[in-house]
Structures are given as structure tokens and as C-alpha cells.
Design a protein around this motif. Structure first.
Motif, mmCIF file in Angstrom:
data_model
loop_
_atom_site.group_PDB
_atom_site.id
_atom_site.type_symbol
_atom_site.label_atom_id
_atom_site.label_comp_id
_atom_site.label_asym_id
_atom_site.label_seq_id
_atom_site.Cartn_x
_atom_site.Cartn_y
_atom_site.Cartn_z
ATOM 1 N N ASN A 40 1.941 1.980 -3.290
ATOM 2 C CA ASN A 40 0.807 2.299 -4.163
ATOM 3 C C ASN A 40 0.627 1.287 -5.294
ATOM 4 N N ALA A 58 0.834 -1.207 0.000
ATOM 5 C CA ALA A 58 0.000 0.000 0.000
ATOM 6 C C ALA A 58 0.867 1.254 0.000
ATOM 7 N N ASN A 59 1.976 1.200 0.752
ATOM 8 C CA ASN A 59 2.897 2.331 0.808
ATOM 9 C C ASN A 59 3.519 2.613 -0.554
ATOM 10 N N LYS A 104 -1.470 -1.122 -7.299
ATOM 11 C CA LYS A 104 -2.911 -1.244 -7.522
ATOM 12 C C LYS A 104 -3.306 -2.565 -8.181
#
Length: 389
Positions: free
Chosen positions: A169, A166-167, A171
């Protein structure tokens, strides 16, 4: 009234002093007895590659404690039993340790064996700790107030790697694993976490056990063009095939490895394939406590320690800390002291993390204590992320 003579008073004083001296002498052998701590490990079975280095860490901790004077002035004696990772032998080994006077038992074998030992420690009210096992159900399947777990939960390890994703990013990701029971469980855990966080899984491939190549699976991953690849498998041969195919096909998207890649043996069998791969771990070599441990262990044993050695070291030191706070080896007092453990900073865990058991909980590894490290060539390198948030 008849007064006692000075002579009789002196005789009485001598008698009192003699009685006190006799009492001290009688107590001395008991106080000098070593504190016995049992270890159930696997020397020949499937858990051997993991259990032996954890055991070596505990042995080093005992040597260090004894060099400092032991626990409460008493030396530590380790009673080591081999259960061959067989639950039926584990129970017998546990009873043997209890009968030999073990104050505490460390379980270093597989999950089924650790669970079987719990049936004995619950019955005999003997404190038990597993410092390396990551199974999420160890403290939930049996209601045993004499059992604790300080190995980082598998769910925590996965959460940390997902937080890293998540850090960064990411997707769109791909999952690549193998079809062992544990591998599929790990894959499902990653999948559930990714779906909860809204990350799209664009490819999910499985390399069957015994395969000779992972090219068909990795070609499909390449066609899906993910932002990153999660390596969810836990069996080393299949992981090596995936890594080799990743290199040969020229894939460039980041590869994120689970905790299996933290075992140093990976660098031996996957030599030349690991540079730039990130993996989740519980060990930060730059942490001050870890640095001191690395230097001392290397001086004593001639080799540099790694995470598995740290698990055993921290496990025995946590036991020693509980016995010290209990003021002795009374099992009920030791049990209460272990449950009250808070803020214990060990060798493992990210900087700022500590062991501790919240009220009613018996899993003690800090949820934000995991780190993500990167391979630099074939060497496990620096920490690039920490925590599960």
C-alpha cells in the motif's frame, strides 16, 4: 518344382543374420556419437560477470546429464565459444558451432550479441535459446521460429516489484537511479508502471556515472518524505553510493531494489549497507527443486550456487528435454519439441511456476514466477512476496 535344400536354407539364414549384424555395427558408431550443444559466452568482455556463472550452471547440468547416461543414451558434449560480448564475433562463433555439428546453441552474452547470433540460427535453421537475457525485444525484433527466451523479461521483473509495492500500500514513492542507458530505460519502465497504478512519484533523482557521493540526491528524497524508494539504477558503483547515503542520512522508508541487487557481488561491494533492502529475483532457495540443485551443485563444485548458475542449469535441461521428446537431434523435430514445451518445472521461478511457450510465443518464463526477497544482513534471505499480480 525344385525344393531348396536344408543346406541352402541354412546358408540364407546365415546371410540374413550377417547382414543384420553388419547393419547394427554400422549404426553403432553413429548412435554412440555425443550430442553437441553449443554455448556462446563472454569470458573477457563486459558480460563476463554474468555470463561466466550462467555458463558454469550449464556445465554442471551437462555433467549431471552424462552421469545419468546422457540424452537418449548419448553423452552431451558442450562446445563453448567466447564472443567477448562483441556482435561481430558472435556471428562467427555461431557459424563455427553450426559447422561443428551443434544441435542447439545457448546464447549467454549481451543482447546485441544474442541478436546477431539469431541471424545465423535463422539462416541455418539451428535452434537457439537464451536462458538468462531479460531484454523485452529479443523475440520481437527478428521473426525467428528457431529462437526462444527463458530469462525473465525485464517488464515482468518490474511488474513483480510494483505488485509488491501495491501489496504494501505504498502511495507516495521516490525513484533514484543513474544515467546509463539501461538505467534510464529501467527508470522509465518503473515510472510508467507506477503512473498506471496511480502511485504518486514525489521525487525522481539521478546520480551521474562517476559520482563520488549521492548525498545531494538522497537529501532531496528525504525532504519529499516518500513511503518507499525504488532503486532503479543498474550500475553497481552508483547503487553503492545511493545505499551508503541512505544509511548515513538515517533514512527509514523501505528501499526496493531491482534485479541488479540479486547478483551476489552486490553483497561484497555494499557490505554492511543492505540489511532490510528488498529486491526482485527469480530464485527461491526454499523451492524443492532449488534445494536439490543447491545441494548437488555445492557437492560438485564446493561453492553454493545462486540465481545466475540456475539460469544456465535450467537452460541446458530445457534443451535436453526438447531433444529427448524429439527422439533425436533432427533440428526441425527439436525445434517443434522446444516450441511445444509446457509445464516444465525448473530450478528457477516461484513455487508453483513453470516454463512453457504459449502458442505463437517464444518467451517461456512464467509471468508469476518472480519473487521478492529481503537482505538479512549481507545475505540474500527469504522470499517475502511472489508473482506479478
Amino acid at each position: 518344382m525344385k525344393l531348396a535344400s536344408p543346406r541352402s536354407g541354412r546358408l540364407a539364414g546365415h546371410a540374413v543374420r550377417a547382414a543384420l549384424a553388419a547393419a547394427v555395427l554400422a549404426m553403432a558408431p553413429a548412435m554412440a556419437q555425443p550430442i553437441k550443444i553449443g554455448i556462446i559466452t563472454d569470458k573477457v568482455g563486459p558480460a563476463k560477470p554474468y555470463a561466466e556463472p550462467v555458463t558454469a550452471g550449464a556445465v554442471f547440468a551437462a555433467k549431471e546429464l552424462n552421469a545419468r547416461g546422457g540424452i537418449l543414451g548419448r553423452q552431451v558434449e558442450l562446445l563453448i565459444e567466447d564472443d567477448q560480448a562483441r556482435p561481430d564475433i558472435s556471428a562467427t562463433a555461431a557459424r563455427k558451432l553450426v559447422e561443428a555439428g551443434a544441435t542447439f546453441i545457448l546464447s549467454l552474452s549481451l543482447t546485441p550479441s544474442t541478436q546477431q547470433v539469431q541471424t545465423v540460427t535463422l539462416e541455418t535453421r539451428t535452434p537457439q535459446l537464451t536462458p538468462s537475457n531479460s531484454g523485452d525485444t529479443l523475440t520481437t525484433q527478428i521473426d525467428n521460429p528457431y529462437f526462444w527466451q527463458t530469462g525473465p523479461l525485464g517488464s515482468t521483473q518490474i511488474a513483480t516489484l510494483l505488485a509488491y509495492a501495491a501489496n504494501r500500500n505504498f502511495k507516495r514513492v521516490a525513484l533514484v537511479g543513474e544515467n546509463s542507458d539501461l538505467g534510464q530505460l529501467t527508470n522509465r519502465s518503473f515510472k510508467a508502471g507506477l503512473e498506471r497504478s496511480g502511485v504518486q512519484i514525489v521525487a525522481e533523482e539521478v546520480v551521474p556515472r562517476g559520482s563520488t557521493t549521492a548525498d545531494p540526491q538522497m537529501q532531496k528524497v528525504r525532504a519529499a518524505r516518500p513511503d518507499a524508494i525504488f532503486l532503479t539504477g543498474v550500475t553497481t558503483p552508483e547503487n553503492v553510493l545511493i545505499l551508503r547515503s541512505y544509511r548515513q542520512l538515517g533514512l527509514k522508508m523501505p528501499l526496493l531494489g531491482n534485479f541488479n541487487l540479486s547478483v551476489p557481488q552486490t553483497a561484497v561491494v555494499a557490505k554492511g549497507l543492505l540489511d532490510g533492502v528488498v529486491f526482485v529475483d527469480a530464485f527461491d532457495p526454499a523451492k524443492p527443486e532449488a534445494r536439490r540443485f543447491i545441494e548437488a551443485y555445492k557437492k560438485e563444485n564446493g561453492v553454493e550456487p545462486y540465481n545466475l548458475n540456475g539460469y544456465g542449469y535450467d537452460g541446458l535441461m530445457l534443451v535436453a528435454d526438447a531433444i529427448k521428446r524429439a527422439g533425436g537431434t533432427d533440428k526441425e523435430k527439436v525445434r517443434a519439441a522446444m516450441q511445444a514445451t509446457q509445464g516444465y518445472v525448473g530450478v528457477l521461478g516461484a513455487v508453483g511456476s513453470s516454463y512453457g511457450f504459449p502458442a505463437g510465443k517464444r518467451t517461456g518464463f512464467d509471468r508469476n514466477g518472480m519473487v521478492v526477497r529481503v537482505y538479512e544482513g549481507d545475505k540474500q534471505g527469504k522470499v517475502v512476496f511472489s508473482g506479478a499480480q
